[in-house]
Enzyme design. Structure first.
Site, PDB file in Angstrom:
ATOM      1  N   TYR A   1      -2.785  -0.450  10.077  1.00 48.79           N
ATOM      2  CA  TYR A   1      -2.747  -0.686   8.630  1.00 48.79           C
ATOM      3  C   TYR A   1      -1.360  -0.356   8.082  1.00 48.79           C
ATOM      4  CZ  TYR A   1      -4.268  -0.731   3.739  1.00 48.79           C
ATOM      5  OH  TYR A   1      -4.404  -1.028   2.401  1.00 48.79           O
TER       6      TYR A   1
ATOM      7  N   SER B   1       0.871  -1.185   0.000  1.00 52.71           N
ATOM      8  CA  SER B   1       0.000   0.000   0.000  1.00 52.71           C
ATOM      9  C   SER B   1       0.899   1.223   0.000  1.00 52.71           C
ATOM     10  CB  SER B   1      -0.856  -0.018   1.275  1.00 52.71           C
ATOM     11  OG  SER B   1      -1.351   1.257   1.588  1.00 52.71           O
TER      12      SER B   1
HETATM   13  P1  NDP Z   1     -11.857  -4.910  -0.663  1.00 53.42           P
HETATM   14  O1  NDP Z   1     -12.388  -4.564   0.676  1.00 53.42           O
HETATM   15  O2  NDP Z   1     -12.641  -4.583  -1.876  1.00 53.42           O
HETATM   16  O3  NDP Z   1     -11.470  -6.453  -0.719  1.00 53.42           O
HETATM   17  C1  NDP Z   1     -10.814  -7.070   0.330  1.00 53.42           C
HETATM   18  C2  NDP Z   1     -10.785  -8.559   0.038  1.00 53.42           C
HETATM   19  O4  NDP Z   1     -10.113  -9.213   1.096  1.00 53.42           O
HETATM   20  C3  NDP Z   1     -12.172  -9.134  -0.065  1.00 53.42           C
HETATM   21  O5  NDP Z   1     -12.188  -9.981  -1.188  1.00 53.42           O
HETATM   22  C4  NDP Z   1     -12.356  -9.909   1.218  1.00 53.42           C
HETATM   23  O6  NDP Z   1     -13.179 -11.031   0.972  1.00 53.42           O
HETATM   24  C5  NDP Z   1     -10.921 -10.301   1.534  1.00 53.42           C
HETATM   25  N1  NDP Z   1     -10.679 -10.525   2.949  1.00 53.42           N
HETATM   26  C6  NDP Z   1     -10.720  -9.624   3.961  1.00 53.42           C
HETATM   27  N2  NDP Z   1     -10.475 -10.239   5.127  1.00 53.42           N
HETATM   28  C7  NDP Z   1     -10.279 -11.550   4.857  1.00 53.42           C
HETATM   29  C8  NDP Z   1     -10.016 -12.683   5.642  1.00 53.42           C
HETATM   30  N3  NDP Z   1      -9.904 -12.616   6.983  1.00 53.42           N
HETATM   31  N4  NDP Z   1      -9.871 -13.873   5.023  1.00 53.42           N
HETATM   32  C9  NDP Z   1      -9.992 -13.975   3.678  1.00 53.42           C
HETATM   33  N5  NDP Z   1     -10.245 -12.930   2.876  1.00 53.42           N
HETATM   34  C10 NDP Z   1     -10.405 -11.729   3.470  1.00 53.42           C
HETATM   35  O7  NDP Z   1     -10.446  -4.194  -0.707  1.00 53.42           O
HETATM   36  P2  NDP Z   1      -9.392  -3.959  -1.879  1.00 53.42           P
HETATM   37  O8  NDP Z   1      -9.687  -4.792  -3.042  1.00 53.42           O
HETATM   38  O9  NDP Z   1      -9.272  -2.514  -2.020  1.00 53.42           O
HETATM   39  O10 NDP Z   1      -8.096  -4.485  -1.141  1.00 53.42           O
HETATM   40  C11 NDP Z   1      -7.339  -5.597  -1.596  1.00 53.42           C
HETATM   41  C12 NDP Z   1      -5.912  -5.435  -1.085  1.00 53.42           C
HETATM   42  O11 NDP Z   1      -5.354  -4.267  -1.649  1.00 53.42           O
HETATM   43  C13 NDP Z   1      -5.833  -5.258   0.426  1.00 53.42           C
HETATM   44  O12 NDP Z   1      -4.674  -5.917   0.906  1.00 53.42           O
HETATM   45  C14 NDP Z   1      -5.671  -3.756   0.588  1.00 53.42           C
HETATM   46  O13 NDP Z   1      -5.026  -3.413   1.784  1.00 53.42           O
HETATM   47  C15 NDP Z   1      -4.832  -3.442  -0.635  1.00 53.42           C
HETATM   48  N6  NDP Z   1      -4.847  -2.061  -1.059  1.00 53.42           N
HETATM   49  C16 NDP Z   1      -5.988  -1.456  -1.523  1.00 53.42           C
HETATM   50  C17 NDP Z   1      -5.952  -0.156  -1.982  1.00 53.42           C
HETATM   51  C18 NDP Z   1      -7.134   0.539  -2.564  1.00 53.42           C
HETATM   52  O14 NDP Z   1      -7.031   1.744  -2.882  1.00 53.42           O
HETATM   53  N7  NDP Z   1      -8.260  -0.098  -2.748  1.00 53.42           N
HETATM   54  C19 NDP Z   1      -4.706   0.622  -1.955  1.00 53.42           C
HETATM   55  C20 NDP Z   1      -3.577  -0.098  -1.450  1.00 53.42           C
HETATM   56  C21 NDP Z   1      -3.654  -1.388  -1.032  1.00 53.42           C
HETATM   57  P3  NDP Z   1     -14.216 -11.623   2.089  1.00 53.42           P
HETATM   58  O15 NDP Z   1     -14.778 -10.470   2.829  1.00 53.42           O
HETATM   59  O16 NDP Z   1     -15.191 -12.398   1.297  1.00 53.42           O
HETATM   60  O17 NDP Z   1     -13.364 -12.505   2.943  1.00 53.42           O
END
Ligand code: NDP
Length: 256
Positions: free
Chosen positions: A161, A148
């Protein structure tokens, strides 16, 4: 149309994408599938997982959903085992599952620290550890961790975070150094501000949104599918001599 460059061809490989059922994980899963990989989608929400599995199958690839909470080590081990039993291999691990969270450090609840650091950092290690034997066995192992901007910058309000995402970069370097001679490359992608559920609140706050866009040289948020190019590169033979690196896909946010 010219023939696809074989350097980027993922045909015959299998990838496991944690959190592959939405947002950036879905964008990466579809990108890897379009390059030829079969995909295991590992996440908690089974309805969202089923939908992405269907999208991947519609690209002509094999896909499998696994109910997996990455905070549970036995779920991680079961997801890796499903890759072995169904696809017979695992070549690519994308450690994408992540959660946001924070608050003033002086009053941060322990539960918040444990959930955020557990999901964003400890689980990245545990998934990598669980995948290691199969990644090594296949002879072309790739781990792609999702960092990130907060891997690079501090922030007063998202301490767990930023601590977890900073840790992801050091974890990436350490695993890369440890596993280079096992034929496994470990790299990270640093997304900028991407349109997903995680950033929906930031995007709907006009003042905050305008501040982010003004701070981003590309003057916009990115979209999940824009992470696919870097992911395919880091999953393919094109990156066989690249390890321990972080590739920012951020419209220039981190350089200006
Ligand atoms: P979302 O909230 O859209 O997606 C997060 C995903 O992680 C979901 O598919 C969720 O699925 C899964 N998840 C969360 N907790 C768990 C868990 N305990 N076990 C399994 N799966 C889990 O977020 P983003 O797509 O934005 O984020 C994806 C990654 O990118 C993250 O690591 C985030 O920190 C990183 N990121 C995002 C940015 C952005 O601007 N969007 C910027 C920088 C980094 P479910 O709930 O079904 O388990």
């Amino acid at each position: 149309m010219p023939a696809p460059n074989p350097l980027f061809d993922l045909a015959g490989t299998a990838a496991l994408v944690t959190g592959g059922n939405g947002g950036i994980g879905r964008g990466i899963a579809l990108g890897l599938a379009a390059a030829g990989a079969d995909i295991v989608v590992a996440a908690r929400n089974e309805e969202k997982t089923r939908a992405v599995v269907a999208e991947i199958e519609a690209c002509g690839r094999r896909a499998m959903g696994v109910a997996c909470d990455v905070l549970q080590r036995e779920h991680i081990d079961a997801a890796v085992e499903r890759a072995r039993s169904e696809f017979g291999r695992l070549d690519i691990l994308v450690n994408n599952a992540g959660v946001a969270g924070g608050g003033p450090p002086q009053s941060l609840p322990e539960e918040t620290w444990d959930r955020v650091v557990g999901t964003n950092l400890k689980a990245v290690f545990q998934c990598s550890q669980a995948a290691f034997p199969l990644l090594k066995e296949g002879g072309r192992g790739k781990v792609i961790n999702i960092g990130s901007e907060y891997s690079l910058f501090g922030s007063p309000n998202v301490l767990p975070y930023s601590a977890s995402k900073g840790g992801v970069i050091q974890l990436t370097k350490s695993l890369a150094a440890a596993w280079a001679r096992d034929g496994i490359q470990v790299n990270a992608i640093i997304p900028g501000w991407i349109t997903t559920d995680m950033t929906a609140g930031a995007k709907s706050d006009e003042t905050f949104y305008n501040r982010i866009v003004a701070r981003t040289p590309a003057r916009r948020f990115g979209e999940p599918e824009e992470l696919a190019g870097a992911a395919v590169f880091l999953a393919s033979h094109a990156s066989d001599f690249v390890t321990g690196q972080s590739v920012a896909v951020d419209g220039g946010y981190s350089i200006a």
